[in-house]
Scaffold this active site. Sequence first.
Site, short mmCIF file in Angstrom:
data_model
loop_
_atom_site.label_atom_id
_atom_site.label_comp_id
_atom_site.label_asym_id
_atom_site.label_seq_id
_atom_site.Cartn_x
_atom_site.Cartn_y
_atom_site.Cartn_z
N TYR A 1 3.08 9.84 -0.55
CA TYR A 1 4.16 9.24 0.25
C TYR A 1 5.54 9.46 -0.39
O TYR A 1 6.56 9.24 0.24
CB TYR A 1 3.95 7.73 0.45
CG TYR A 1 2.68 7.32 1.17
CD1 TYR A 1 1.84 8.25 1.78
CD2 TYR A 1 2.30 5.97 1.23
CE1 TYR A 1 0.68 7.86 2.41
CE2 TYR A 1 1.14 5.58 1.87
CZ TYR A 1 0.32 6.53 2.46
OH TYR A 1 -0.83 6.13 3.08
N ASP B 1 0.84 -1.21 0.00
CA ASP B 1 0.00 0.00 0.00
C ASP B 1 0.87 1.25 0.00
O ASP B 1 1.58 1.52 0.96
CB ASP B 1 -0.89 0.01 1.26
CG ASP B 1 -1.79 1.23 1.30
OD1 ASP B 1 -2.91 1.15 0.75
OD2 ASP B 1 -1.39 2.26 1.87
N ARG C 1 10.77 -7.12 11.76
CA ARG C 1 9.36 -6.79 12.06
C ARG C 1 8.46 -7.11 10.87
O ARG C 1 7.32 -7.54 11.05
CB ARG C 1 9.23 -5.31 12.42
CG ARG C 1 9.77 -4.99 13.80
CD ARG C 1 9.65 -3.51 14.07
NE ARG C 1 10.05 -3.20 15.43
CZ ARG C 1 10.12 -1.97 15.91
NH1 ARG C 1 9.81 -0.94 15.14
NH2 ARG C 1 10.47 -1.76 17.16
N ILE D 1 -2.90 -3.35 6.74
CA ILE D 1 -1.64 -2.98 6.09
C ILE D 1 -0.64 -2.37 7.09
O ILE D 1 -0.27 -1.20 6.98
CB ILE D 1 -1.91 -1.99 4.93
CG1 ILE D 1 -2.91 -0.89 5.38
CG2 ILE D 1 -2.43 -2.73 3.69
CD1 ILE D 1 -3.07 0.26 4.38
N LYS E 1 -2.82 5.89 -4.35
CA LYS E 1 -3.95 6.78 -4.03
C LYS E 1 -3.80 8.13 -4.71
O LYS E 1 -2.68 8.59 -4.94
CB LYS E 1 -4.03 7.00 -2.51
CG LYS E 1 -3.89 5.72 -1.68
CD LYS E 1 -4.11 5.92 -0.20
CE LYS E 1 -3.73 4.66 0.57
NZ LYS E 1 -2.31 4.59 0.93
N ASN F 1 5.38 -9.56 11.40
CA ASN F 1 4.01 -9.12 11.15
C ASN F 1 3.28 -10.03 10.16
O ASN F 1 2.05 -9.98 10.07
CB ASN F 1 3.99 -7.67 10.63
CG ASN F 1 4.45 -6.68 11.70
OD1 ASN F 1 4.63 -7.05 12.85
ND2 ASN F 1 4.64 -5.43 11.31
N LEU G 1 -1.91 -0.72 13.85
CA LEU G 1 -1.28 -0.92 15.17
C LEU G 1 -1.40 0.35 16.02
O LEU G 1 -0.72 0.49 17.04
CB LEU G 1 0.21 -1.28 14.99
CG LEU G 1 0.52 -2.45 14.06
CD1 LEU G 1 2.03 -2.60 13.86
CD2 LEU G 1 -0.09 -3.74 14.60
N HIS H 1 -7.77 9.38 -1.81
CA HIS H 1 -7.10 9.33 -0.50
C HIS H 1 -7.98 9.89 0.62
O HIS H 1 -8.04 9.32 1.71
CB HIS H 1 -5.78 10.10 -0.58
CG HIS H 1 -4.74 9.63 0.37
ND1 HIS H 1 -3.40 9.59 0.07
CD2 HIS H 1 -4.84 9.17 1.64
CE1 HIS H 1 -2.73 9.13 1.10
NE2 HIS H 1 -3.57 8.87 2.07
P1 NAD Z 1 0.90 1.28 11.92
O1 NAD Z 1 -0.27 1.23 12.82
O2 NAD Z 1 1.07 0.26 10.87
O3 NAD Z 1 2.19 1.37 12.84
C1 NAD Z 1 3.45 1.46 12.28
C2 NAD Z 1 4.50 1.61 13.35
O4 NAD Z 1 4.40 0.52 14.28
C3 NAD Z 1 5.91 1.45 12.73
O5 NAD Z 1 6.41 2.70 12.35
C4 NAD Z 1 6.69 0.83 13.83
O6 NAD Z 1 7.19 1.86 14.64
C5 NAD Z 1 5.68 0.05 14.61
N1 NAD Z 1 5.76 -1.40 14.32
C6 NAD Z 1 5.37 -2.07 13.21
N2 NAD Z 1 5.55 -3.39 13.34
C7 NAD Z 1 6.08 -3.56 14.57
C8 NAD Z 1 6.48 -4.70 15.30
N3 NAD Z 1 6.36 -5.93 14.82
N4 NAD Z 1 7.00 -4.52 16.55
C9 NAD Z 1 7.09 -3.28 17.08
N5 NAD Z 1 6.72 -2.16 16.44
C10 NAD Z 1 6.21 -2.30 15.21
O7 NAD Z 1 0.91 2.79 11.29
P2 NAD Z 1 0.88 3.52 9.90
O8 NAD Z 1 2.15 3.43 9.17
O9 NAD Z 1 0.35 4.87 10.22
O10 NAD Z 1 -0.25 2.75 9.06
C11 NAD Z 1 0.02 1.65 8.22
C12 NAD Z 1 -0.19 1.99 6.77
O11 NAD Z 1 -1.51 2.48 6.55
C13 NAD Z 1 0.69 3.14 6.26
O12 NAD Z 1 2.03 2.76 6.08
C14 NAD Z 1 -0.04 3.50 5.00
O13 NAD Z 1 0.26 2.56 3.98
C15 NAD Z 1 -1.50 3.37 5.45
N6 NAD Z 1 -2.06 4.68 5.87
C16 NAD Z 1 -3.08 5.20 5.14
C17 NAD Z 1 -3.65 6.41 5.50
C18 NAD Z 1 -4.80 6.95 4.71
O14 NAD Z 1 -5.18 8.11 4.92
N7 NAD Z 1 -5.35 6.20 3.79
C19 NAD Z 1 -3.17 7.13 6.61
C20 NAD Z 1 -2.13 6.57 7.35
C21 NAD Z 1 -1.60 5.34 6.98
#
Ligand code: NAD
Length: 275
Positions: free
Chosen positions: A52, A47, A238, A230, A77, A242, A192, A110
Amino acid sequence: MSIQQSFITLSDGNVIPQLGLGVWQATQEQAANAVSEAIKSGYRHVDTASVYENEDGVGIGIKQSGIAREEVFVTTKVWNPEQGFDKATAALDASLERLQLSYVDLLLIHWPAPKMDLYVDTWKALIAAKKQGKVRSIGVSNFNQEHLVRLIDETGVKPALNQIELHPFLQQNTLQQVHKKLVIETQAWSPLGQGKALSHPTIIAIAEKHGKSAAQVIIRWHLQQGRIVIPKSVTPSRIQENFDVFDFSLDLNDLEGIALMDECHRFGPDPLLFP
Ligand code: NAD
């Protein structure tokens, strides 16, 4: 290699791997390495988004992995200033060029950006792009019920999915019910809670009980409730961790415990007010 994972069939008949890699806030180089690593670990779904600024990296990562194009599901997006029929059409062409792909599997609007009021025109551009074969499936992100209903009423075409902020602190039960009624899949972003849900005592206790990590428990929670998810990481260990979530199940007590964590707390902006 046969990879244990799960898939969801979208209302348009296309199939999406339920667990993918998010790459928000990854640099081009980090995205390339993370995507290549993820594909080696079994992921078949990435994704990204034009905003980005790592679509080139995602394209490089796919090429580096050596996987056949049709084996991996790629989402991008249309960003807010790219909304409107002509701009969205041009934005998709630019994304495809950066990704070095002839089509994407899923293209999302988006944000609804209601103050701009261009999302219906933008949706018409996505419908046209699907007809032209530049996109396999089309969907939206951060839409609420009124935005979804308006798209369907004005075009007769429903989004395959709605990608929304959804994690244990923001469980979005009402919007998920709306999705069920409209037959639109729910995709969880920040699944997460941007890492902040990982240290919650409820999650830690469930993780200890199953001999799994906190991240694995939350990803499993999404999968078991039928959502597409995602999680983001650029750290190889990690990324692998995951994806290692297909060999255990949460029980009813676990699910009830996580249900109690809902605080209706957003980390991202309110879709009605942004931008
Ligand atoms: P997330 O909830 O996936 O958290 C990511 C953070 O969690 C990482 O930076 C890392 O610090 C931690 N992490 C991940 N795996 C881990 C593990 N196994 N152990 C410990 N820590 C861990 O947050 P995100 O990146 O905000 O969201 C995921 C994806 O969603 C984004 O990368 C993007 O692709 C999408 N997204 C979309 C929108 C939208 O408006 N459509 C907005 C935000 C994010």
